[in-house]
Design an enzyme around this catalytic site. Sequence first.
Site, PDB file in Angstrom:
ATOM      1  N   MET A  17       0.862  -1.175   0.000  1.00 15.40           N
ATOM      2  CA  MET A  17       0.000   0.000   0.000  1.00 15.40           C
ATOM      3  C   MET A  17       0.901   1.228   0.000  1.00 15.40           C
ATOM      4  SD  MET A  17      -3.062   0.994   2.684  1.00 15.40           S
ATOM      5  CE  MET A  17      -2.068   0.583   4.110  1.00 15.40           C
TER       6      MET A  17
ATOM      7  N   ARG B 119      -6.159  -1.229   9.681  1.00 12.21           N
ATOM      8  CA  ARG B 119      -6.291  -0.678  11.028  1.00 12.21           C
ATOM      9  C   ARG B 119      -6.728  -1.751  12.026  1.00 12.21           C
ATOM     10  NH1 ARG B 119      -8.827   5.043   8.775  1.00 12.21           N
ATOM     11  NH2 ARG B 119      -6.763   5.986   8.407  1.00 12.21           N
TER      12      ARG B 119
ATOM     13  N   TYR C   2       1.576   3.872  12.802  1.00 17.94           N
ATOM     14  CA  TYR C   2       1.228   3.678  11.391  1.00 17.94           C
ATOM     15  C   TYR C   2      -0.238   3.315  11.194  1.00 17.94           C
ATOM     16  CZ  TYR C   2       2.736  -1.378  11.820  1.00 17.94           C
ATOM     17  OH  TYR C   2       2.920  -2.694  12.165  1.00 17.94           O
ATOM     18  N   GLU C   3      -0.673   3.396   9.929  1.00 22.24           N
ATOM     19  CA  GLU C   3      -2.087   3.261   9.534  1.00 22.24           C
ATOM     20  C   GLU C   3      -2.960   4.325  10.208  1.00 22.24           C
ATOM     21  OE1 GLU C   3      -2.608   1.635   7.089  1.00 22.24           O
ATOM     22  OE2 GLU C   3      -0.884   0.305   7.031  1.00 22.24           O
ATOM     23  N   GLY C   4      -2.423   5.512  10.350  1.00 19.70           N
ATOM     24  CA  GLY C   4      -3.149   6.602  10.992  1.00 19.70           C
ATOM     25  C   GLY C   4      -2.822   6.632  12.466  1.00 19.70           C
TER      26      GLY C   4
END
Length: 590
Positions: free
Chosen positions: A162, A295, A439-441
């Site tokens: 990604m 997430r 990570y991932e927000g």
Amino acid sequence: MASYNAPLRDMQFVLDELLQVQDYAALPGFAEATPDVTAAILEEAGKLASGVLAPLNAVGDHQGCTLVEGEVTTAPGFREAYQLYAQSGWTGLTASPEYGGQGLSHLLGIAVREIMTSANLAFSMFAGLSHGAANAIANGGSDAQKALYLPPMIEGRWTGTMNLTEPHCGTDLGLLRTRAEPQADGSYRISGTKIFISAGEHDLAENIVHLVLARLPDAPPGVKGISLFIVPKFLVNADGSLGARNAVRCGSLEEKMGIHGNPTCVMNYDGASGYLIGQPHQGLRVMFVMMNGARLAVGVQGLSLASVAYQNAARYARERLQGRAPGGAVAPELAADPIVMHPDVQRMLLTQRAFVEGGRALTYWAGLQVDLAHKHPDAATREAANDLLGLLTPMIKAYCTDKGVECTGLAMQCFGGHGYIREWGMEQFVRDARITPLYEGTNGVQAMDLATRKLRLDDGRAMRRFLALVEDFCQGQDDSSKEVQALRLALADLAVAVDYMGSADATATAAGAVDFLHLTALVAFGLQWAKMAGIARQQLAQETAEADFYRAKLHTAQFFFARILPETSIHLQRIGSGADTLRAFDPEQF
């Protein structure tokens, strides 16, 4: 060196007794996975994890990955382990049978992911990212793209990534600059630089399928102008064979705190051939399929690292002799008592255990909602599952990773100074866990998502549904139960917080967002622990042969309700304090 054994009994408890997965046998992916089949799958996953992946965890951490002329070599043993992993069918466990997968439930996939991640986080990321990329293609790709890319990805011959983040933008994707120039043959030339790309280049698979966000020349500004492209490392011929090397290269590897066994890459796209997924300027809609799945997966990472760290800390505490228990010697025949007899060590171990077992219940429940949202024939059931999943995703990502960091730290603390020494493996868990809130927000972003968008979406329907679900559970229980009484108090705190956040201004909402997320997650944990305590009591009343297991479950529940759930009142007080103490500082005063 740290070791790992899959907690199979507790996993079966959550699946069979708490979630009662046998009730969903009519849904696709559940009928084939009877309790016996599920137990066999988890047992085999546990064997691979403890026998192959766990011994490589320290190897990956110590030796890491190397980059030479754009080619990345993984740590010794990783390539062979991945080949075994793929050949054994783990890469296609939950994928569609139409493209070569086994089609089993997402819930079972989460349980297997917990096992693999506990054994070796860095290794598990290769397959986890590929699974997410394949899901994005399955949801947004054309029939031709699915037929071309999904079978080798599901088989494990190809992996996926990604590509969102750029040097100047992370969460704010509206600032994205990577360009996509249309070509006469329908393809696009992708140019730009992406950073923090996990598994962006490696030697485990014959091809890597990059999913890349980029802008078309006519793209509107902001997030509404982002498109998504498939950009393979090697171009793919119409018959599925590999062609020439594409113009995408790993420019460098990040030197980082943890997850050394997985390469975190700077990826340079220099007019690389790319292929549009879905419609122009609609890339985020497709990519969010992968992001939301990622997430939840990161939340499982927090749980998994806490689980393996707890296992090692508990074993060490039982064996390590140091001092005498406060109430007097419990092992007078020995030079000292095991440190597990010291109340502070007990506090640390029970804090970890309460999170691990409660987190397992919550993440598996979320996995069940994924299956219900996608597979249940009833529209109302699908809507309810989607609503709950919308709330649970930021909670699990943020709370489970915050607590994962805390619990790995507590596990290391149980070792004392030995925990700080590499040979015991505990300091690696701490370092590896620290990426998960980032990570991932970041977790602050997850909190804002819950406190603003998710709380207000559809006039607050999802939160109303969650509050009602907890209230209905409490109504059906014995009010004399201490667990139910404590859950009611926590639910009342959440109801007050929901009202406050619903009427607060934007700054006050942002100031209270993290506490609001933690408060909501505590109530969600409380619901799971109240259910598990009830099951344990029923089993103990029937004089079960597994009395020790259920007694431990009940005691852990009692610790959670006495020592952890009351934190809801602290979070509520912080939320109600607003933003004044934050706004009192001018920027230059920090």
